[in-house]
Motif scaffolding. Sequence first.
Motif, PDB file in Angstrom:
ATOM      1  N   ALA A  68     -13.417   9.164  35.402  1.00 49.38           N
ATOM      2  CA  ALA A  68     -14.115  10.192  34.631  1.00 49.38           C
ATOM      3  C   ALA A  68     -15.070  10.937  35.552  1.00 49.38           C
ATOM      4  CB  ALA A  68     -14.877   9.567  33.462  1.00 49.38           C
ATOM      5  N   ILE A  69     -15.306  12.211  35.232  1.00 51.68           N
ATOM      6  CA  ILE A  69     -16.264  13.016  35.984  1.00 51.68           C
ATOM      7  C   ILE A  69     -17.292  13.564  35.007  1.00 51.68           C
ATOM      8  CG2 ILE A  69     -14.592  13.646  37.767  1.00 51.68           C
ATOM      9  CD1 ILE A  69     -14.340  16.381  36.433  1.00 51.68           C
ATOM     10  N   SER A  70     -18.486  13.825  35.505  1.00 48.75           N
ATOM     11  CA  SER A  70     -19.541  14.325  34.632  1.00 48.75           C
ATOM     12  C   SER A  70     -20.391  15.359  35.339  1.00 48.75           C
ATOM     13  CB  SER A  70     -20.441  13.184  34.140  1.00 48.75           C
ATOM     14  OG  SER A  70     -21.198  12.645  35.214  1.00 48.75           O
ATOM     15  N   ILE A  71     -21.029  16.194  34.528  1.00 49.72           N
ATOM     16  CA  ILE A  71     -22.054  17.121  34.997  1.00 49.72           C
ATOM     17  C   ILE A  71     -23.341  16.715  34.290  1.00 49.72           C
ATOM     18  CG2 ILE A  71     -22.826  19.520  35.085  1.00 49.72           C
ATOM     19  CD1 ILE A  71     -19.918  20.399  34.924  1.00 49.72           C
ATOM     20  N   SER A  72     -24.352  16.363  35.056  1.00 52.81           N
ATOM     21  CA  SER A  72     -25.621  15.903  34.496  1.00 52.81           C
ATOM     22  C   SER A  72     -26.711  16.937  34.718  1.00 52.81           C
ATOM     23  CB  SER A  72     -26.047  14.577  35.140  1.00 52.81           C
ATOM     24  OG  SER A  72     -25.076  13.574  34.935  1.00 52.81           O
ATOM     25  N   THR A  73     -27.653  16.974  33.771  1.00 51.03           N
ATOM     26  CA  THR A  73     -28.760  17.923  33.866  1.00 51.03           C
ATOM     27  C   THR A  73     -29.951  17.400  33.083  1.00 51.03           C
ATOM     28  OG1 THR A  73     -29.347  20.264  33.630  1.00 51.03           O
ATOM     29  CG2 THR A  73     -28.133  19.252  31.820  1.00 51.03           C
ATOM     30  N   LEU A  74     -31.062  18.110  33.169  1.00 51.62           N
ATOM     31  CA  LEU A  74     -32.208  17.803  32.316  1.00 51.62           C
ATOM     32  C   LEU A  74     -31.858  18.218  30.888  1.00 51.62           C
ATOM     33  CD1 LEU A  74     -35.111  19.151  34.573  1.00 51.62           C
ATOM     34  CD2 LEU A  74     -34.548  16.750  34.144  1.00 51.62           C
ATOM     35  N   THR A  75     -32.219  17.403  29.911  1.00 53.35           N
ATOM     36  CA  THR A  75     -31.852  17.723  28.532  1.00 53.35           C
ATOM     37  C   THR A  75     -32.523  19.010  28.038  1.00 53.35           C
ATOM     38  OG1 THR A  75     -33.586  16.173  27.818  1.00 53.35           O
ATOM     39  CG2 THR A  75     -31.312  15.369  27.824  1.00 53.35           C
ATOM     40  N   VAL A  76     -33.638  19.376  28.633  1.00 56.40           N
ATOM     41  CA  VAL A  76     -34.279  20.635  28.227  1.00 56.40           C
ATOM     42  C   VAL A  76     -33.423  21.837  28.625  1.00 56.40           C
ATOM     43  CG1 VAL A  76     -36.613  19.714  28.263  1.00 56.40           C
ATOM     44  CG2 VAL A  76     -35.653  20.690  30.361  1.00 56.40           C
ATOM     45  N   ARG A  77     -32.505  21.645  29.578  1.00 52.59           N
ATOM     46  CA  ARG A  77     -31.611  22.726  29.994  1.00 52.59           C
ATOM     47  C   ARG A  77     -30.248  22.632  29.320  1.00 52.59           C
ATOM     48  NH1 ARG A  77     -33.212  21.807  35.680  1.00 52.59           N
ATOM     49  NH2 ARG A  77     -31.116  21.061  36.111  1.00 52.59           N
ATOM     50  N   GLU A 101     -29.446  11.634  26.410  1.00 53.35           N
ATOM     51  CA  GLU A 101     -30.604  10.779  26.719  1.00 53.35           C
ATOM     52  C   GLU A 101     -30.386   9.348  26.230  1.00 53.35           C
ATOM     53  OE1 GLU A 101     -34.603  13.371  26.762  1.00 53.35           O
ATOM     54  OE2 GLU A 101     -33.724  13.218  24.753  1.00 53.35           O
ATOM     55  N   GLU A 102     -29.190   8.832  26.386  1.00 53.11           N
ATOM     56  CA  GLU A 102     -28.885   7.500  25.871  1.00 53.11           C
ATOM     57  C   GLU A 102     -29.179   6.387  26.864  1.00 53.11           C
ATOM     58  OE1 GLU A 102     -24.977   7.543  23.818  1.00 53.11           O
ATOM     59  OE2 GLU A 102     -25.262   9.724  23.857  1.00 53.11           O
ATOM     60  N   HIS A 103     -29.319   6.741  28.132  1.00 55.04           N
ATOM     61  CA  HIS A 103     -29.676   5.735  29.138  1.00 55.04           C
ATOM     62  C   HIS A 103     -31.004   6.061  29.805  1.00 55.04           C
ATOM     63  CE1 HIS A 103     -28.828   3.521  33.146  1.00 55.04           C
ATOM     64  NE2 HIS A 103     -29.327   2.692  32.261  1.00 55.04           N
ATOM     65  N   GLU A 104     -31.239   7.333  30.064  1.00 54.65           N
ATOM     66  CA  GLU A 104     -32.483   7.763  30.691  1.00 54.65           C
ATOM     67  C   GLU A 104     -33.073   8.923  29.906  1.00 54.65           C
ATOM     68  OE1 GLU A 104     -32.515   7.883  35.154  1.00 54.65           O
ATOM     69  OE2 GLU A 104     -30.357   7.759  34.870  1.00 54.65           O
ATOM     70  N   MET A 105     -34.330   8.819  29.552  1.00 49.42           N
ATOM     71  CA  MET A 105     -34.987   9.911  28.844  1.00 49.42           C
ATOM     72  C   MET A 105     -35.036  11.149  29.734  1.00 49.42           C
ATOM     73  SD  MET A 105     -35.640   8.999  25.812  1.00 49.42           S
ATOM     74  CE  MET A 105     -36.667  10.418  25.361  1.00 49.42           C
ATOM     75  N   GLY A 106     -34.736  12.293  29.131  1.00 48.06           N
ATOM     76  CA  GLY A 106     -34.801  13.550  29.870  1.00 48.06           C
ATOM     77  C   GLY A 106     -33.529  13.915  30.596  1.00 48.06           C
ATOM     78  N   ILE A 107     -32.531  13.008  30.619  1.00 48.26           N
ATOM     79  CA  ILE A 107     -31.281  13.254  31.341  1.00 48.26           C
ATOM     80  C   ILE A 107     -30.110  13.227  30.367  1.00 48.26           C
ATOM     81  CG2 ILE A 107     -29.716  12.477  33.156  1.00 48.26           C
ATOM     82  CD1 ILE A 107     -32.324  13.461  34.232  1.00 48.26           C
ATOM     83  N   GLY A 108     -29.255  14.229  30.445  1.00 44.93           N
ATOM     84  CA  GLY A 108     -28.047  14.266  29.630  1.00 44.93           C
ATOM     85  C   GLY A 108     -26.859  14.683  30.470  1.00 44.93           C
ATOM     86  N   CYS A 109     -25.663  14.563  29.918  1.00 39.97           N
ATOM     87  CA  CYS A 109     -24.481  14.970  30.674  1.00 39.97           C
ATOM     88  C   CYS A 109     -23.316  15.246  29.743  1.00 39.97           C
ATOM     89  CB  CYS A 109     -24.082  13.902  31.701  1.00 39.97           C
ATOM     90  SG  CYS A 109     -23.065  12.564  31.026  1.00 39.97           S
TER      91      CYS A 109
END
Length: 265
Positions: A218-227, A195-203
């Motif tokens: 670089a590649i990433s997998i993003s999800t809701l931080t609650v998950r 959640e460093e750029h958008e609240m609720g979103i992590g990767c």
Amino acid sequence: MEQTNVRLVDRVLDVMETLARYPNGVTIATLTAETGIHKSTIYRLLTTLVNRGYVIKDQEGSTYRMTLRTYRIGSSAVPSFNLLDLSKNTLRELCQVSREAVHLAIPDGATIVYLFKEVSSENVLRISSRTGSYNYMYYTGLGKALMACMSSEEVKTIWENSEIQKFTPNTITDFHTLLNELEETRKRGYAVDNEEHEMGIGCIADVVRDADNRAIAAISISTLTVRMDENFLIRTIPLLHKTAQTISAMLGYVPSEEHPQLIYQ
């Protein structure tokens, strides 16, 4: 006359770089305020860009925004092996298997530029990233994955050329804290955006290396931080590493016994 032409090119680039910061459109008044260019000159430059197809005007809101024509030109700067075409199917497979959002980005100075984004139909996320857009490295998982493969001097240069802002309570705004985070990234073998750029979103993110052992993307997998719990990490980290290794292998990268992981210094 030559100096005047160079100044005109500077103004066109100032306008286009400002437009790039407003993907949903921007008014002439805002462009004037941010560039310092006179309103009448801004209007003439925009008219030319609209006529050439680089900018479109929203008739209802009287705002201007860039078109994908600019991305087509920019994408020609991607290396000749065409990373995007080479990895697209693999990235889409990762999106389907992980059931999450997947990104591919390349470094560009202190920023990353997104070449690919796909969101799983099973988990629709509202993420501000867009293909062709950019973010500074220090607050993204993708950027931190790339910086973890750099020297401290290279990281410092990137930091000094970044606009340091605190987007969320978790945004890293201290250089030494960033260095510690990159060291943790090397130890665990993948980068994290908490959640460093958008609240609720992590990767989570990993790098792609080429035949010369350079971390070029670089590649990433993003999800809701609650998950983004332990079960998420157990399920997705192997998928992330496998995809990064697959794409790297396509580019001729061969892992060594000394460096079995892609992220290392």
